[in-house]
Design a protein around this motif. Structure first.
Motif, PDB file in Angstrom:
ATOM      1  N   MET A   1       6.117  -2.511   1.101  1.00  0.00           N
ATOM      2  CA  MET A   1       5.468  -1.261   0.738  1.00  0.00           C
ATOM      3  C   MET A   1       4.092  -1.172   1.394  1.00  0.00           C
ATOM      4  SD  MET A   1       6.841   0.958  -1.246  1.00  0.00           S
ATOM      5  CE  MET A   1       7.749   1.353  -2.675  1.00  0.00           C
ATOM      6  N   SER A   2       3.789   0.001   1.860  1.00  0.00           N
ATOM      7  CA  SER A   2       2.479   0.257   2.452  1.00  0.00           C
ATOM      8  C   SER A   2       1.558   0.849   1.405  1.00  0.00           C
ATOM      9  CB  SER A   2       2.615   1.253   3.604  1.00  0.00           C
ATOM     10  OG  SER A   2       3.467   0.754   4.594  1.00  0.00           O
ATOM     11  N   ARG A   3       0.272   0.559   1.563  1.00  0.00           N
ATOM     12  CA  ARG A   3      -0.725   1.176   0.689  1.00  0.00           C
ATOM     13  C   ARG A   3      -1.294   2.393   1.381  1.00  0.00           C
ATOM     14  NH1 ARG A   3      -4.835  -3.412  -1.166  1.00  0.00           N
ATOM     15  NH2 ARG A   3      -4.745  -3.800   1.055  1.00  0.00           N
ATOM     16  N   LEU A   4      -1.465   3.447   0.618  1.00  0.00           N
ATOM     17  CA  LEU A   4      -2.122   4.643   1.105  1.00  0.00           C
ATOM     18  C   LEU A   4      -3.159   5.053   0.072  1.00  0.00           C
ATOM     19  CD1 LEU A   4      -2.177   6.878   3.327  1.00  0.00           C
ATOM     20  CD2 LEU A   4      -0.676   8.197   1.824  1.00  0.00           C
ATOM     21  N   ILE A   5      -4.381   5.242   0.548  1.00  0.00           N
ATOM     22  CA  ILE A   5      -5.474   5.647  -0.343  1.00  0.00           C
ATOM     23  C   ILE A   5      -5.871   7.068  -0.001  1.00  0.00           C
ATOM     24  CG2 ILE A   5      -7.892   5.225  -0.928  1.00  0.00           C
ATOM     25  CD1 ILE A   5      -7.293   2.245  -0.469  1.00  0.00           C
ATOM     26  N   LEU A   6      -5.892   7.916  -1.022  1.00  0.00           N
ATOM     27  CA  LEU A   6      -6.375   9.281  -0.901  1.00  0.00           C
ATOM     28  C   LEU A   6      -7.813   9.260  -1.395  1.00  0.00           C
ATOM     29  CD1 LEU A   6      -3.219   9.436  -1.199  1.00  0.00           C
ATOM     30  CD2 LEU A   6      -3.575  11.725  -2.100  1.00  0.00           C
ATOM     31  N   PHE A   7      -8.754   9.572  -0.538  1.00  0.00           N
ATOM     32  CA  PHE A   7     -10.180   9.485  -0.850  1.00  0.00           C
ATOM     33  C   PHE A   7     -10.821  10.849  -0.658  1.00  0.00           C
ATOM     34  CE2 PHE A   7     -14.521   8.370   0.975  1.00  0.00           C
ATOM     35  CZ  PHE A   7     -15.114   8.121  -0.256  1.00  0.00           C
ATOM     36  N   ASN A   8     -11.598  11.278  -1.636  1.00  0.00           N
ATOM     37  CA  ASN A   8     -12.366  12.515  -1.496  1.00  0.00           C
ATOM     38  C   ASN A   8     -13.725  12.136  -0.920  1.00  0.00           C
ATOM     39  OD1 ASN A   8     -13.714  14.937  -1.632  1.00  0.00           O
ATOM     40  ND2 ASN A   8     -13.108  15.395  -3.735  1.00  0.00           N
ATOM     41  N   LYS A   9     -13.829  12.236   0.391  1.00  0.00           N
ATOM     42  CA  LYS A   9     -15.052  11.837   1.083  1.00  0.00           C
ATOM     43  C   LYS A   9     -16.165  12.838   0.781  1.00  0.00           C
ATOM     44  CE  LYS A   9     -16.474  12.678   5.295  1.00  0.00           C
ATOM     45  NZ  LYS A   9     -17.888  12.962   5.061  1.00  0.00           N
TER      46      LYS A   9
ATOM     47  N   VAL B   1      -7.690  -2.043   4.593  1.00  0.00           N
ATOM     48  CA  VAL B   1      -7.302  -0.649   4.791  1.00  0.00           C
ATOM     49  C   VAL B   1      -8.258   0.003   5.786  1.00  0.00           C
ATOM     50  CG1 VAL B   1      -6.207  -0.370   2.537  1.00  0.00           C
ATOM     51  CG2 VAL B   1      -8.625   0.208   2.797  1.00  0.00           C
ATOM     52  N   TYR B   2      -7.715   0.947   6.549  1.00  0.00           N
ATOM     53  CA  TYR B   2      -8.501   1.601   7.592  1.00  0.00           C
ATOM     54  C   TYR B   2      -8.229   3.101   7.564  1.00  0.00           C
ATOM     55  CZ  TYR B   2      -8.813  -3.207   8.980  1.00  0.00           C
ATOM     56  OH  TYR B   2      -9.038  -4.560   8.961  1.00  0.00           O
TER      57      TYR B   2
ATOM     58  N   GLY C   1      -0.218   0.199  10.172  1.00  0.00           N
ATOM     59  CA  GLY C   1      -0.551   0.754  11.477  1.00  0.00           C
ATOM     60  C   GLY C   1       0.354   1.898  11.905  1.00  0.00           C
ATOM     61  N   ARG C   2       1.660   1.787  11.600  1.00  0.00           N
ATOM     62  CA  ARG C   2       2.583   2.880  11.954  1.00  0.00           C
ATOM     63  C   ARG C   2       2.259   4.150  11.183  1.00  0.00           C
ATOM     64  NH1 ARG C   2       7.771  -0.713  12.017  1.00  0.00           N
ATOM     65  NH2 ARG C   2       7.852  -1.263  14.223  1.00  0.00           N
ATOM     66  N   LEU C   3       2.001   4.009   9.900  1.00  0.00           N
ATOM     67  CA  LEU C   3       1.651   5.170   9.076  1.00  0.00           C
ATOM     68  C   LEU C   3       0.327   5.760   9.551  1.00  0.00           C
ATOM     69  CD1 LEU C   3       2.151   7.050   6.679  1.00  0.00           C
ATOM     70  CD2 LEU C   3       1.085   5.316   5.203  1.00  0.00           C
ATOM     71  N   GLN C   4      -0.628   4.901   9.869  1.00  0.00           N
ATOM     72  CA  GLN C   4      -1.918   5.366  10.376  1.00  0.00           C
ATOM     73  C   GLN C   4      -1.724   6.207  11.636  1.00  0.00           C
ATOM     74  OE1 GLN C   4      -4.541   2.231  11.707  1.00  0.00           O
ATOM     75  NE2 GLN C   4      -6.357   3.449  11.261  1.00  0.00           N
TER      76      GLN C   4
END
Length: 182
Positions: A1-9, A38-39, A58-61
């Motif tokens: 599983m990949s991690r994805l972070i949704l950030f309100n910058k 994470v990047y 990296g693929r998702l990025q």
């Protein structure tokens, strides 16, 4: 599983974890996100706000950030002036910029959205009206939305990225983030 972070910058935060070469310390992602590995998947200018995605995959990025995938990115844009059909039509057809004509965008005028206050606030002038548009693009040129609105005669005052693909910033206050599994 990949991690994805949704950030309100928040406004004024750099879309990177360090600020090299600056004489004064500027806010970075490391002031808000303490997760190693994470990047950012793409960028959001320091003077823009809203959704920034970060991942350890990296693929998702690449799928999120690379223009060849044409992932839609929607922005709520406060512009100076009273934008009308002609300017919106130009945005929908594509706008000539110094680096070429943009791809057609989805563009519509919207009611003032209910957003968090910006710090510092947008300068208000009684003699100059402003309004909001929703603009969806599928490429990612440097400062593209700002350059597009300026090219049609309506400079951007405030820029909030609302969504990327199916992911949206809704429900996150500035500086907040949420992790999802993908």
């Amino acid at each position: 599983m990949s991690r994805l972070i949704l950030f309100n910058k928040p406004y004024g935060v750099l879309s990177q974890f360090t600020d090299r070469g600056s004489e004064s310390e500027r806010a970075t992602l490391s002031d808000h996100i303490k997760i190693p590995g994470v990047y950012p998947a793409g960028r959001l200018d320091r003077d823009s706000e809203g959704l920034l995605l970060l991942t350890d995959d990296g693929r998702l990025q690449a799928r999120i950030a690379e223009p060849k995938h044409k992932m839609p990115k929607s922005y709520l844009v406060q512009v100076e002036g009273d934008i009308g059909g002609d300017a919106l039509g130009q945005l929908r057809k594509g706008v000539r910029l110094k680096d070429g004509i943009t791809m057609p965008a989805e563009a519509e005028r919207i009611a003032d959205p209910e957003l968090w206050p910006r710090d510092p606030p947008v300068r208000f002038r009684k003699s100059v009206p402003d309004c909001w548009i929703k603009l969806t693009i599928r490429e990612g040129r440097n400062r593209q939305v700002r350059r597009m609105t300026a090219a049609v005669g309506f400079p951007t005052l405030r820029l909030v990225r609302w969504s990327i693909g199916d992911w949206a910033v809704e429900g996150l206050a500035p500086g907040e983030w949420r992790q999802i599994e993908v």
